[in-house]
Design an enzyme around this catalytic site. Structure first.
Site, PDB file in Angstrom:
ATOM      1  N   HIS A 319       0.843  -1.190   0.000  1.00 51.55           N
ATOM      2  CA  HIS A 319       0.000   0.000   0.000  1.00 51.55           C
ATOM      3  C   HIS A 319       0.882   1.244   0.000  1.00 51.55           C
ATOM      4  O   HIS A 319       1.979   1.254   0.563  1.00 51.55           O
ATOM      5  CB  HIS A 319      -0.928  -0.013   1.206  1.00 51.55           C
ATOM      6  CG  HIS A 319      -2.125  -0.893   1.023  1.00 51.55           C
ATOM      7  ND1 HIS A 319      -3.407  -0.438   1.179  1.00 51.55           N
ATOM      8  CD2 HIS A 319      -2.234  -2.201   0.679  1.00 51.55           C
ATOM      9  CE1 HIS A 319      -4.258  -1.419   0.953  1.00 51.55           C
ATOM     10  NE2 HIS A 319      -3.568  -2.506   0.650  1.00 51.55           N
ATOM     11  N   GLU A 321       0.904   4.187   1.452  1.00 55.32           N
ATOM     12  CA  GLU A 321       1.336   4.809   2.703  1.00 55.32           C
ATOM     13  C   GLU A 321       2.448   4.012   3.368  1.00 55.32           C
ATOM     14  O   GLU A 321       3.426   4.572   3.893  1.00 55.32           O
ATOM     15  CB  GLU A 321       0.149   4.940   3.665  1.00 55.32           C
ATOM     16  CG  GLU A 321      -1.039   5.708   3.106  1.00 55.32           C
ATOM     17  CD  GLU A 321      -2.058   4.791   2.464  1.00 55.32           C
ATOM     18  OE1 GLU A 321      -1.657   3.901   1.675  1.00 55.32           O
ATOM     19  OE2 GLU A 321      -3.254   4.944   2.751  1.00 55.32           O
ATOM     20  N   CYS A 379      -7.012   3.351   4.136  1.00 50.19           N
ATOM     21  CA  CYS A 379      -8.013   2.294   4.275  1.00 50.19           C
ATOM     22  C   CYS A 379      -8.170   1.927   5.749  1.00 50.19           C
ATOM     23  O   CYS A 379      -7.256   2.064   6.557  1.00 50.19           O
ATOM     24  CB  CYS A 379      -7.607   1.071   3.461  1.00 50.19           C
ATOM     25  SG  CYS A 379      -6.100   0.246   4.024  1.00 50.19           S
ATOM     26  N   CYS A 444      -4.239   0.430   6.817  1.00 48.11           N
ATOM     27  CA  CYS A 444      -3.350   1.596   6.839  1.00 48.11           C
ATOM     28  C   CYS A 444      -3.741   2.568   7.946  1.00 48.11           C
ATOM     29  O   CYS A 444      -2.872   3.209   8.544  1.00 48.11           O
ATOM     30  CB  CYS A 444      -3.376   2.292   5.482  1.00 48.11           C
ATOM     31  SG  CYS A 444      -2.583   1.348   4.152  1.00 48.11           S
TER      32      CYS A 444
END
Length: 653
Positions: A319, A321, A379, A444
């Site tokens: 992801h 981040e 998310c 996240c």
């Protein structure tokens, strides 16, 4: 197609002039003229071309300007045919106090006025009492929907307060709209660029459409211009709330990350496709002119269970981040290398972002701030809300709702998250995942919440560097301040206690960039693009399913690479002093002399202060009844460092 003779007077009075020109098949086209920007004067200009004739029209909007140009063209065509275009009828103002008059009718002969009969005045009948309106069943169930207070558009506010401004629209890379084909490598959120110029100041805005880009430029202009006003403008109904980053700095951070992404992937049509973009920007005393990009990443997928690595060669979470945080760790290792190569590591290096701490170890310089930009809400819990429902004035009408603040996990081979309470395999095992159990990874939002307590540096770097915290979180879209604050720190601030110093609970500032991201329902790509400032000319592209580069080689972000950098630095620099009030044996408190045989998980566990802070965080989630933190199978961290005697130029690239 009709001829000019077939156009009746009724058509000329009732139909729109552009509709009549279309029916005549004149083959006209419009061209925008420059904007005057004069107060109380028409602002928009349009040129209409028919054959070899050109007609201009002006109005307070493009629609009015086009109608004016079409009416001028139609009047010229009728004059050639010996006819006159009737004047447009003005709608009657029913709120006026003047008596309505019937317009005179034109005949071929002498016009005759129409006489109205006189009416005898009669007393007004008593007003009938109307029954109260019956509430609909929906209103009875959900209450009356109170409309949100209407505010003027930022564009209208600029036109009213700053006459003479202009808007210039181009493609996102600055190329003209007259080019034959739009640039393909531009991301959807930066397809169009609008520059708002007010006197000698210019303000930029980006968007997936011209309208959104113009609105973003107007927001950016107001954010700067309103700072010097003593009186509140129509857009400033209240002072900015505490806990928010200044809008000008937030817009600059978003612009830097998007521009760097377009720069490193220029001409790469395949890997420029993305769904989530993240980046880390470092500032000095929050000054815009000193801001520099540390990391730019994309990605929305995690590694597949069958591609887990027992040698630390696969990146588990791709992801955007999470990848940006690992790029920051590469940057911190590069800063430590500067001290490792110095004659006296205890003397501060001005070019470095770190400084030595008395007694051993290093810390981020106090004038440095780290800002995390994400194109959308992370998310997990920070994204669990309805963006188009009316926002309540109070923070949360249902703070104790079971869905609020729950720990959530990403699911393998899919997007989105599920609460950990719905997970069957709370304790993940290596053989269970290989057997078919889905590999779970914390969301996240939960990981950013952990960074607000234990820092971005991780367990290995905590041996050498004090906690490195985020100063702000800037989102490109889907920012709900109440929900985002709860996801980052609000859900645990009443439950977390006894954090060992120097760890603490940090509350990052929040902001949403003026150039907002548009929702893209397309399927997310299965790769992750990672750029780090340590290698400005090289970009890694990871296959999110395998956690490795598309060539099959391990990434510079994998655990094996990080472990090798840590061992190289640990052998040359003195570590931080571990201050924690727990009893431990001498072997666990000291670092072994031979690091080559040390396991990766043992090196992490030996940073007792970091592990204690992490335990307090997990206990806070459990005490708040938000679920239990799910860990990966323990076998994946039981490996030794395989990169020995590597060249520093390659190891710290």
């Amino acid at each position: 197609m009709m001829s000019l003779r077939m156009v009746t007077d009724w058509d000329l009075r009732e139909k729109h002039p552009i509709m009549i020109l279309n029916e005549l098949g004149t083959g006209f086209h419009f061209r925008d003229l420059c904007q005057l920007g004069l107060p109380h004067m028409p602002t928009f200009g349009v040129a209409l071309t028919v054959a070899d004739m050109t007609f201009e029209g002006w109005g307070h909007s493009k629609r009015e300007a086009r109608a004016s140009a079409a009416r001028a063209c139609l009047a010229a065509l009728l004059t050639r045919a010996g006819r006159v275009l009737p004047a447009p009828q003005q709608p009657h103002d029913f709120t006026s106090d003047e008596t309505a008059r019937t317009p005179e009718l034109k005949y071929e002969g002498k016009p005759q006025p129409v006489m109205l009969p006189k009416l005898e005045s009669k007393p007004d009948p008593p007003a009938a009492v109307s029954p109260p309106p019956t509430a609909s069943p929906a209103a009875a169930l959900f209450g009356v929907n109170v409309p949100a207070p209407s505010h003027k558009s930022p564009i209208n506010v600029l036109y009213e307060n700053y006459p003479g401004l202009t808007f210039i629209c181009t493609f996102g890379d600055g190329s003209s709209l007259d080019t034959a084909q739009a640039p393909m490598q531009l991301s959807h959120s930066m397809r169009f660029k609008v520059v708002c110029q007010i006197k000698d100041q210019k303000f930029e805005g980006y968007g997936s459409s011209k309208k959104l880009a113009k609105l973003a430029a107007a927001r950016s202009a107001l954010a700067v211009l309103e700072e010097g006003r003593t009186e509140p403008s129509p857009m400033q109904t209240q002072t900015p709330a505490a806990g928010f980053l200044p809008q000008t700095l937030a817009d600059h951070i978003g612009k830097l990350v998007n521009e760097k992404f377009n720069e490193v992937l220029k001409g790469d049509l395949v890997h420029s496709k993305r769904k989530v973009l993240a980046g880390i920007v470092m500032t000095i005393n929050n000054r815009i002119e000193d801001a520099k990009v540390i990391a730019v990443t994309t990605g929305t997928k995690c590694v597949s269970g069958e591609h887990m690595s027992v040698r630390g060669r696969a990146v588990n979470d791709c992801h955007a981040e999470v990848a940006a945080r690992r790029c920051l760790q590469r940057h911190l290792y590069a800063q430590l290398l500067m001290y490792a190569n110095a004659k006296d590591p205890r003397i501060t290096i001005p070019e470095s972002d770190l400084e030595p701490v008395p007694g051993g170890g290093f810390q981020l310089k106090p004038d440095r701030q780290l800002h995390l930009y994400v194109s959308t809400a992370p998310c997990g819990d920070g994204r669990i809300f309805s963006p188009h429902e009316q926002h309540e004035l109070q923070p949360d009408r249902h703070p104790n709702r079971m869905a609020r603040g729950q720990l959530r996990t990403k699911i393998e081979s899919g997007e989105g998250t599920i609460p950990v309470k719905n997970c069957s395999n709370v304790i993940q095992t290596w053989d269970g995942v290989l057997q078919g159990e889905r590999l779970l990874t914390m969301s996240c939002s939960d990981k950013v919440a952990r960074w607000c307590v234990v820092g971005l540096q991780g367990a290995l770097l905590s041996h050498l560097v004090r906690p490195v915290y985020l100063h702000s979180l800037v989102l490109g879209s889907l920012l709900h301040p109440h929900h985002m604050y709860r996801a980052l720190c609000g859900r645990i601030e009443a439950y977390i206690t006894s954090l060992p110093p120097p760890f603490r609970l940090v509350r990052p500032l929040l902001a949403r960039a003026a150039s907002t991201e548009a929702r893209t329902p397309a399927r997310a790509p299965s790769f992750s693009v990672c750029w780090c400032s340590t290698t400005p000319r090289m970009t890694e592209v990871l296959n999110a399913t395998t956690g490795k580069l598309e060539s099959g080689q391990p990434s510079l972000l994998c655990k094996q690479s990080m472990f090798a950098r840590w061992q190289y630095i640990t052998k040359r620099l003195s570590p931080l002093e571990q201050t924690i009030d727990i009893e431990m044996d001498e072997e666990a408190a000291t670092m072994p002399s031979n690091l080559d045989s040390l396991l990766y998980n043992e090196a992490k566990e030996r940073c007792h202060t970091y592990q204690a802070a992490k335990d307090r965080l997990i206990e806070a989630f459990e005490r708040a009844k938000l679920g239990r933190w799910i860990k990966k199978p323990i076998e994946q961290d039981q490996f030794v460092c395989e990169i020995l005697n590597a060249e520093p130029a390659a190891l710290f690239a």
